[in-house]
Motif scaffolding. Structure first.
Motif, PDB file in Angstrom:
ATOM      1  N   ALA A  80       0.831  -1.210   0.000  1.00  0.00           N
ATOM      2  CA  ALA A  80       0.000   0.000   0.000  1.00  0.00           C
ATOM      3  C   ALA A  80       0.862   1.255   0.000  1.00  0.00           C
ATOM      4  CB  ALA A  80      -0.919  -0.015   1.224  1.00  0.00           C
ATOM      5  N   ILE A  81       1.942   1.223   0.763  1.00  0.00           N
ATOM      6  CA  ILE A  81       2.814   2.396   0.870  1.00  0.00           C
ATOM      7  C   ILE A  81       3.446   2.741  -0.473  1.00  0.00           C
ATOM      8  CG2 ILE A  81       5.019   3.198   1.842  1.00  0.00           C
ATOM      9  CD1 ILE A  81       4.229   1.623   4.406  1.00  0.00           C
ATOM     10  N   LYS A  82       3.927   1.724  -1.187  1.00  0.00           N
ATOM     11  CA  LYS A  82       4.654   1.997  -2.433  1.00  0.00           C
ATOM     12  C   LYS A  82       3.752   2.484  -3.556  1.00  0.00           C
ATOM     13  CE  LYS A  82       4.400  -2.708  -4.372  1.00  0.00           C
ATOM     14  NZ  LYS A  82       5.191  -3.892  -4.787  1.00  0.00           N
ATOM     15  N   ARG A  83       2.462   2.182  -3.483  1.00  0.00           N
ATOM     16  CA  ARG A  83       1.606   2.446  -4.635  1.00  0.00           C
ATOM     17  C   ARG A  83       1.519   3.931  -4.957  1.00  0.00           C
ATOM     18  NH1 ARG A  83       2.009  -0.329  -8.101  1.00  0.00           N
ATOM     19  NH2 ARG A  83       1.844  -2.073  -6.659  1.00  0.00           N
ATOM     20  N   SER A  84       1.311   4.764  -3.963  1.00  0.00           N
ATOM     21  CA  SER A  84       1.212   6.193  -4.233  1.00  0.00           C
ATOM     22  C   SER A  84       2.561   6.769  -4.635  1.00  0.00           C
ATOM     23  CB  SER A  84       0.654   6.943  -3.020  1.00  0.00           C
ATOM     24  OG  SER A  84       1.478   6.746  -1.890  1.00  0.00           O
ATOM     25  N   LEU A  85       3.659   6.212  -4.102  1.00  0.00           N
ATOM     26  CA  LEU A  85       4.991   6.664  -4.497  1.00  0.00           C
ATOM     27  C   LEU A  85       5.245   6.374  -5.973  1.00  0.00           C
ATOM     28  CD1 LEU A  85       6.984   5.325  -1.403  1.00  0.00           C
ATOM     29  CD2 LEU A  85       6.304   7.702  -1.815  1.00  0.00           C
ATOM     30  N   ILE A  86       4.900   5.165  -6.404  1.00  0.00           N
ATOM     31  CA  ILE A  86       5.082   4.796  -7.808  1.00  0.00           C
ATOM     32  C   ILE A  86       4.176   5.632  -8.709  1.00  0.00           C
ATOM     33  CG2 ILE A  86       4.768   2.927  -9.482  1.00  0.00           C
ATOM     34  CD1 ILE A  86       5.628   0.972  -7.275  1.00  0.00           C
ATOM     35  N   THR A  87       2.951   5.882  -8.255  1.00  0.00           N
ATOM     36  CA  THR A  87       2.034   6.721  -9.040  1.00  0.00           C
ATOM     37  C   THR A  87       2.628   8.103  -9.262  1.00  0.00           C
ATOM     38  OG1 THR A  87       0.093   5.540  -8.213  1.00  0.00           O
ATOM     39  CG2 THR A  87      -0.264   7.753  -9.095  1.00  0.00           C
ATOM     40  N   ASN A  88       3.238   8.674  -8.234  1.00  0.00           N
ATOM     41  CA  ASN A  88       3.870   9.985  -8.379  1.00  0.00           C
ATOM     42  C   ASN A  88       5.017   9.952  -9.382  1.00  0.00           C
ATOM     43  OD1 ASN A  88       2.178  11.262  -6.562  1.00  0.00           O
ATOM     44  ND2 ASN A  88       3.546  10.953  -4.822  1.00  0.00           N
ATOM     45  N   VAL A  89       5.763   8.841  -9.404  1.00  0.00           N
ATOM     46  CA  VAL A  89       6.855   8.698 -10.372  1.00  0.00           C
ATOM     47  C   VAL A  89       6.296   8.694 -11.793  1.00  0.00           C
ATOM     48  CG1 VAL A  89       8.665   7.168 -11.225  1.00  0.00           C
ATOM     49  CG2 VAL A  89       8.360   7.485  -8.756  1.00  0.00           C
ATOM     50  N   LEU A  90       5.235   7.935 -12.012  1.00  0.00           N
ATOM     51  CA  LEU A  90       4.679   7.774 -13.355  1.00  0.00           C
ATOM     52  C   LEU A  90       3.999   9.041 -13.863  1.00  0.00           C
ATOM     53  CD1 LEU A  90       3.147   4.194 -12.991  1.00  0.00           C
ATOM     54  CD2 LEU A  90       5.302   4.833 -14.082  1.00  0.00           C
ATOM     55  N   GLU A  91       3.459   9.848 -12.950  1.00  0.00           N
ATOM     56  CA  GLU A  91       2.686  11.012 -13.364  1.00  0.00           C
ATOM     57  C   GLU A  91       3.513  12.282 -13.479  1.00  0.00           C
ATOM     58  OE1 GLU A  91      -0.509  11.310 -10.587  1.00  0.00           O
ATOM     59  OE2 GLU A  91      -1.667   9.674 -11.511  1.00  0.00           O
ATOM     60  N   GLN A  92       4.779  12.235 -13.077  1.00  0.00           N
ATOM     61  CA  GLN A  92       5.583  13.458 -13.079  1.00  0.00           C
ATOM     62  C   GLN A  92       5.982  13.885 -14.487  1.00  0.00           C
ATOM     63  OE1 GLN A  92       9.492  13.413 -11.134  1.00  0.00           O
ATOM     64  NE2 GLN A  92       8.983  15.393 -10.267  1.00  0.00           N
ATOM     65  N   LYS A  93       6.048  15.190 -14.690  1.00  0.00           N
ATOM     66  CA  LYS A  93       6.512  15.733 -15.953  1.00  0.00           C
ATOM     67  C   LYS A  93       8.018  15.515 -16.100  1.00  0.00           C
ATOM     68  CE  LYS A  93       2.967  19.329 -16.134  1.00  0.00           C
ATOM     69  NZ  LYS A  93       2.703  20.796 -16.183  1.00  0.00           N
ATOM     70  N   ALA A  94       8.462  15.340 -17.312  1.00  0.00           N
ATOM     71  CA  ALA A  94       9.856  14.977 -17.573  1.00  0.00           C
ATOM     72  C   ALA A  94      10.837  16.080 -17.210  1.00  0.00           C
ATOM     73  CB  ALA A  94      10.026  14.611 -19.053  1.00  0.00           C
ATOM     74  N   ASP A  95      10.409  17.339 -17.211  1.00  0.00           N
ATOM     75  CA  ASP A  95      11.333  18.442 -16.989  1.00  0.00           C
ATOM     76  C   ASP A  95      11.406  18.905 -15.534  1.00  0.00           C
ATOM     77  OD1 ASP A  95       8.804  19.439 -16.860  1.00  0.00           O
ATOM     78  OD2 ASP A  95       9.173  21.201 -18.116  1.00  0.00           O
ATOM     79  N   SER A  96      10.919  18.119 -14.597  1.00  0.00           N
ATOM     80  CA  SER A  96      10.925  18.519 -13.192  1.00  0.00           C
ATOM     81  C   SER A  96      12.344  18.596 -12.639  1.00  0.00           C
ATOM     82  CB  SER A  96      10.109  17.525 -12.364  1.00  0.00           C
ATOM     83  OG  SER A  96      10.206  17.833 -10.987  1.00  0.00           O
ATOM     84  N   SER A  97      12.591  19.598 -11.804  1.00  0.00           N
ATOM     85  CA  SER A  97      13.913  19.762 -11.190  1.00  0.00           C
ATOM     86  C   SER A  97      14.101  18.861  -9.983  1.00  0.00           C
ATOM     87  CB  SER A  97      14.116  21.227 -10.781  1.00  0.00           C
ATOM     88  OG  SER A  97      13.131  21.608  -9.828  1.00  0.00           O
ATOM     89  N   ARG A  98      13.013  18.270  -9.480  1.00  0.00           N
ATOM     90  CA  ARG A  98      13.088  17.348  -8.337  1.00  0.00           C
ATOM     91  C   ARG A  98      12.399  16.044  -8.739  1.00  0.00           C
ATOM     92  NH1 ARG A  98      12.546  21.005  -2.897  1.00  0.00           N
ATOM     93  NH2 ARG A  98      12.767  18.940  -1.973  1.00  0.00           N
ATOM     94  N   PRO A  99      13.139  15.136  -9.365  1.00  0.00           N
ATOM     95  CA  PRO A  99      12.528  13.910  -9.900  1.00  0.00           C
ATOM     96  C   PRO A  99      11.861  13.073  -8.813  1.00  0.00           C
ATOM     97  CG  PRO A  99      14.755  14.222 -10.749  1.00  0.00           C
ATOM     98  CD  PRO A  99      14.570  15.208  -9.653  1.00  0.00           C
ATOM     99  N   ASN A 100      10.657  12.624  -9.079  1.00  0.00           N
ATOM    100  CA  ASN A 100       9.921  11.829  -8.099  1.00  0.00           C
ATOM    101  C   ASN A 100      10.468  10.417  -7.924  1.00  0.00           C
ATOM    102  OD1 ASN A 100       8.191  13.859  -7.343  1.00  0.00           O
ATOM    103  ND2 ASN A 100       6.487  13.180  -8.636  1.00  0.00           N
ATOM    104  N   ASN A 101      11.380   9.995  -8.818  1.00  0.00           N
ATOM    105  CA  ASN A 101      11.987   8.680  -8.605  1.00  0.00           C
ATOM    106  C   ASN A 101      13.167   8.737  -7.644  1.00  0.00           C
ATOM    107  OD1 ASN A 101      13.675  10.031 -10.422  1.00  0.00           O
ATOM    108  ND2 ASN A 101      14.195   8.169 -11.560  1.00  0.00           N
ATOM    109  N   LEU A 102      13.449   9.918  -7.090  1.00  0.00           N
ATOM    110  CA  LEU A 102      14.412  10.063  -5.996  1.00  0.00           C
ATOM    111  C   LEU A 102      13.614  10.183  -4.702  1.00  0.00           C
ATOM    112  CD1 LEU A 102      17.006  12.600  -7.487  1.00  0.00           C
ATOM    113  CD2 LEU A 102      17.015  10.091  -7.603  1.00  0.00           C
TER     114      LEU A 102
END
Length: 288
Positions: A80-102
């Protein structure tokens, strides 16, 4: 109402989690070393990383998740914990200065279970079919990942930042969990905070965040209220997971810790090591 007030209110009402931290195994700490800080950090090629064998049976005995383990309460909670984290990774725009996969995992104070949660979160995400995970031990003053996993390590993150010719693949450890790799903290350095805030670290983070599209990076970072290294890391993270020890961490400590990271757009909390409410099996995690 801001995130700090929301978190404090939920902490006051919190009741249970089955996530617990087992006793750690002793590990040798490598001596300190000093060197000039370079301006660049090299990146990995996956080709020549060392492979280690994790004792999955022992990890399972100590309450940790393993790919072939049973569907325990801990395993379900981290699903359950990882699901929202992964969702944020998948939905982030490519040009973000703070990548959600970090993703940084931290706590207000020592002993709240952050390393146990970091390892379980990393293993749980590595069980996904579409993602690989790099678990980085960024608690450079008191590294705990090798101790928890029962492995011997040498060079790591600090060495990559200090040595121009050292490729991260030379110190990254592949494991017998197919999609999980580990980067140890490496040699201690008295200017570790400055290293983590350096241009070399910026370049390193950019490379590991963007080189592989399927990679999620988990940082086991120091406690926020006792060190400055975690604050330096927090300014570059796309997501932060704060581990809060049930029935021990005070609202005062939690509020102070959250103020250190309030500029992060995605802050998540795990309520850990608490007694269960009757009939409440999967309580202990909430997301802001």
């Amino acid at each position: 109402m801001g995130i700090i007030e929301k978190a404090a209110g939920k902490l006051a009402q919190a009741g249970s989690t089955r996530t617990t931290q087992p006793p750690a195994v002793k590990a040798e700490v490598k001596p300190a070393a000093e060197a000039e800080v370079p301006q660049t950090a090299l990146v990995d090629s996956k080709a020549h990383s060392k492979k280690i064998e994790l004792n999955l049976a022992k990890l399972q005995e100590r309450g940790m998740i393993t790919p072939d383990g049973p569907r325990t309460g801990v395993a379900e909670e981290f699903r359950a914990i990882k699901r929202s984290l992964i969702t944020n990774v998948l939905e982030q725009k490519a040009d973000s200065s703070r990548p959600n996969n970090l993703i940084m995992v931290t706590s207000a104070l020592p002993g709240e279970g952050k390393t146990f949660c970091s390892i379980n979160l990393a293993i749980s995400i590595a069980m996904e079919f579409d993602h690989t995970v790099l678990l980085i031990d960024a608690d450079v003053a008191r590294p705990s990942v090798p101790r928890q996993l029962g492995i011997d390590v040498d060079a790591g993150l600090m060495d990559v930042l200090l040595e121009r010719d050292l490729d991260v693949a030379d110190v990254m450890l592949k494991t017998n969990i197919e999609r999980l790799s580990i980067l140890p903290s490496g040699t201690r350095h008295r200017h570790s905070t400055e290293l983590l805030a350096s241009k070399a670290m910026n370049q390193f983070l950019h490379e590991i965040a963007h080189r592989y599209n399927d990679r999620i990076v988990i940082f086991d970072s120091p406690p926020l209220l006792l060190t400055t290294e975690s604050r330096a890391l927090a300014t570059r993270m796309g997501q932060i997971v704060m581990v809060v020890e049930g029935e021990k961490t005070t609202q005062y400590s939690l509020k102070n810790a959250l103020r250190q990271i309030e500029t992060c757009p995605n802050i998540n909390l795990i309520y850990n090591k608490a007694k269960a409410f009757r009939g409440l099996d999967n309580y202990g995690y909430y997301y802001n």
